[in-house]
Design an enzyme around this catalytic site. Sequence first.
Site, mmCIF file in Angstrom:
data_model
loop_
_atom_site.group_PDB
_atom_site.id
_atom_site.type_symbol
_atom_site.label_atom_id
_atom_site.label_comp_id
_atom_site.label_asym_id
_atom_site.label_seq_id
_atom_site.Cartn_x
_atom_site.Cartn_y
_atom_site.Cartn_z
ATOM 1 N N GLU A 57 46.476 25.034 8.228
ATOM 2 C CA GLU A 57 47.710 24.301 8.486
ATOM 3 C C GLU A 57 47.447 23.055 9.326
ATOM 4 O O GLU A 57 47.953 21.971 9.045
ATOM 5 C CB GLU A 57 48.726 25.198 9.211
ATOM 6 C CG GLU A 57 49.083 26.459 8.460
ATOM 7 C CD GLU A 57 48.175 27.655 8.804
ATOM 8 O OE1 GLU A 57 46.929 27.512 8.840
ATOM 9 O OE2 GLU A 57 48.728 28.733 9.035
ATOM 10 N N CYS A 93 49.490 30.882 12.738
ATOM 11 C CA CYS A 93 49.248 31.327 14.114
ATOM 12 C C CYS A 93 50.125 30.534 15.081
ATOM 13 O O CYS A 93 50.753 29.538 14.710
ATOM 14 C CB CYS A 93 47.768 31.189 14.467
ATOM 15 S SG CYS A 93 47.234 29.487 14.792
#
Length: 142
Positions: A57, A93
């Site tokens: 990401e 995360c």
Amino acid sequence: MDTDRKELIKKAFQAQKKAYAPYSGFEVGAALLAGDGSVYGGCNIENASYGACNCAERTALFRAVYEGKRDFDAIVIVGKPKNADVYDYCPPCGICRQVMAEFCDPEKFEIILAKSEEEYRRYKLKELLPLSFTGKDMEKDH
């Protein structure tokens, strides 16, 4: 889901194939949709020193920011252990959520967790990172 989102899911799976995960064996791909329609892929990149690893990401977001983008609509995230046959949902995360909060509107930015083109879940950033810390929190009058 519209065709554009399905294409974004395909691109996330393509990005996952580029993952460098020799230590965890967990390969992640991401496809980030900018407001202008451009797409930035990212994969996780590991290091023997785990603190030097980078998630898919953030790889996608950092590539886009480097290219001058600051407006984003959505990101698709896919991931699984290298030898697994089946995908499961792979949420971002906490660090990636915080980076998204820096660059994405929590009310509109969509996070899509996909197992396949047909099986996915959609969330708004505000759902996955409530009470986020942003630049507004650093303002003197806040």
